[in-house]
Scaffold this active site. Structure first.
Site, PDB file in Angstrom:
ATOM      1  N   ARG A 244      -9.358 -10.430  15.351  1.00  0.00           N
ATOM      2  CA  ARG A 244      -9.528  -9.449  16.415  1.00  0.00           C
ATOM      3  C   ARG A 244      -8.224  -8.690  16.597  1.00  0.00           C
ATOM      4  O   ARG A 244      -7.153  -9.294  16.709  1.00  0.00           O
ATOM      5  CB  ARG A 244      -9.930 -10.128  17.735  1.00  0.00           C
ATOM      6  CG  ARG A 244     -11.312 -10.778  17.703  1.00  0.00           C
ATOM      7  CD  ARG A 244     -12.425  -9.742  17.578  1.00  0.00           C
ATOM      8  NE  ARG A 244     -13.755 -10.346  17.652  1.00  0.00           N
ATOM      9  CZ  ARG A 244     -14.469 -10.690  16.598  1.00  0.00           C
ATOM     10  NH1 ARG A 244     -13.969 -10.526  15.381  1.00  0.00           N
ATOM     11  NH2 ARG A 244     -15.676 -11.215  16.756  1.00  0.00           N
ATOM     12  N   GLU A 272     -10.287   0.478  17.402  1.00  0.00           N
ATOM     13  CA  GLU A 272     -10.968   0.737  16.135  1.00  0.00           C
ATOM     14  C   GLU A 272     -11.882   1.951  16.273  1.00  0.00           C
ATOM     15  O   GLU A 272     -12.609   2.045  17.264  1.00  0.00           O
ATOM     16  CB  GLU A 272     -11.799  -0.481  15.695  1.00  0.00           C
ATOM     17  CG  GLU A 272     -10.952  -1.668  15.319  1.00  0.00           C
ATOM     18  CD  GLU A 272     -11.757  -2.816  14.724  1.00  0.00           C
ATOM     19  OE1 GLU A 272     -13.014  -2.787  14.810  1.00  0.00           O
ATOM     20  OE2 GLU A 272     -11.149  -3.737  14.166  1.00  0.00           O
ATOM     21  N   HIS A 291     -12.173  -3.247   8.570  1.00  0.00           N
ATOM     22  CA  HIS A 291     -12.995  -4.303   9.184  1.00  0.00           C
ATOM     23  C   HIS A 291     -14.122  -4.729   8.230  1.00  0.00           C
ATOM     24  O   HIS A 291     -15.294  -4.764   8.612  1.00  0.00           O
ATOM     25  CB  HIS A 291     -13.585  -3.821  10.514  1.00  0.00           C
ATOM     26  CG  HIS A 291     -13.880  -4.939  11.462  1.00  0.00           C
ATOM     27  ND1 HIS A 291     -13.728  -4.835  12.819  1.00  0.00           N
ATOM     28  CD2 HIS A 291     -14.328  -6.213  11.247  1.00  0.00           C
ATOM     29  CE1 HIS A 291     -14.070  -5.976  13.406  1.00  0.00           C
ATOM     30  NE2 HIS A 291     -14.434  -6.834  12.472  1.00  0.00           N
TER      31      HIS A 291
END
Length: 334
Positions: A244, A272, A291
């Site tokens: 994270r 993000e 990601h």
């Protein structure tokens, strides 16, 4: 799930299992909103949930499934199982349904293996300075006397968080004979011994040649990798964050990386998607990915089968397989 998402997470063997063991009602185009394509499968329309769930014993869900409101179980006759062919279920269900005896399953442990492979690949790539060598060749150079790569074998590896992704990485590290230290306040000494690692404080864990972050998104983990902790990481160390973005002081890590002191691989960010200056984008000691640590072709196709097999065992005799979401650990789960 949408037709495109089903094609992404349901392999041929699982489709046969579904046909053999269930009367299947798939979501169709009329249940979707938005474009449906392999690149960006459309999400289900929340208004379609009641229709698709009516009379169902098992809900097979994935990315693009709206939140399953507890009203689906309000009459006491809702689905017996939610089998989530994706990662966390914390944004999918209200935990109160666990208290009603509904079996919830998550493919997070299967995704963890893909993340573990990513972390190992990132560690090796940066330890051997491959982006720097690649850049030298592209610039017309050859041998580089200014730097040399390092081996992972025998190195001290610090792991923050004993999550399923961390456990996958620990398994992958075994052939390298590393000194693996783990910081996790919930990891007992007995469980650490079973994993073949030793526990340590967060400070000692950070003092490693390799440091990887594997924590859930919780108030307690926000900013836990502080500027001060990053400053204590040894020169030349490799830092990998695939968990994270908010867990790490991103600005501090970038500063120490751009100075040339550290090597870093980032798959998650805060926020993000990220917006970086040109100096960050040019850095050859910084590996940036969007990601995708858990995103592999084989891994995705295995997800539905992974949760459905456990769901069938649970329905048959109450067996709790690896994908079972334990109500007792909900608060600390990813």
């Amino acid at each position: 799930m949408s037709p495109a998402r089903a094609a992404d997470v349901v392999d041929a063997a699982t489709r046969r299992l579904l046909d053999d063991r269930f009367e299947v009602v798939w979501a169709t185009e009329q249940h979707l909103r938005g474009a449906d394509s392999p690149a960006k499968p459309a999400a289900l329309d929340p208004a379609a949930l009641a229709e698709l769930s009516l009379g169902a014993d098992v809900l097979l869900t994935s990315w693009g499934t709206p939140t399953l409101g507890k009203e689906l179980w309000s009459d006491g006759a809702g689905p017996k199982v939610v089998a989530h062919a994706a990662g966390t279920v914390k944004n999918l269900i209200d935990p109160s349904i666990l208290e009603q005896g509904v079996g919830v399953f998550s493919a997070g442990p299967r995704i963890a293996w893909s993340v573990g492979e990513y972390c190992l690949a990132a560690m090796l790539t940066l330890a051997r300075r491959l982006p720097r060598f690649d850049g030298a060749i592209r610039a017309g150079g050859w041998k580089q006397s200014a730097f040399r790569g390092h081996e992972l074998a025998g190195a001290k590896v610090g792991i923050v968080g004993a999550s399923s992704t961390a456990r996958a990485l620990i398994t992958l590290l075994k052939p390298f004979g590393c000194d693996v230290v783990v910081y996790d306040p919930y990891l007992s000494a007995e469980r650490a011994a079973e994993l073949g690692v030793r526990t340590a404080s967060l400070g000692e864990t950070a003092e490693s040649a390799f440091l990887t972050i594997h924590v859930p998104n919780m108030p307690e983990t926000k900013g836990m990798i502080t500027r001060e902790l990053i400053a204590a990481i040894p020169d030349g160390a490799v830092v990998v964050n695939s968990s994270r973005g908010p867990a790490v002081d991103q600005q501090a890590l970038l500063e120490h990386t751009l100075s040339g002191r550290l090597y870093a691989a980032l798959d998650v960010y805060d926020p993000e998607p990220p917006t970086f200056e040109e100096s960050v984008l040019r850095a050859e000691n910084l590996l940036l990915t969007p990601h995708i640590a858990g995103d592999t072709t084989e891994g995705h196709l295995a997800l539905a089968g992974y949760v459905l097999r456990d769901a069938l065992h649970w329905l048959a005799d109450g067996t709790r397989g690896p994908s079972f979401v334990d109500p007792a650990t909900w608060s600390i789960a990813a």
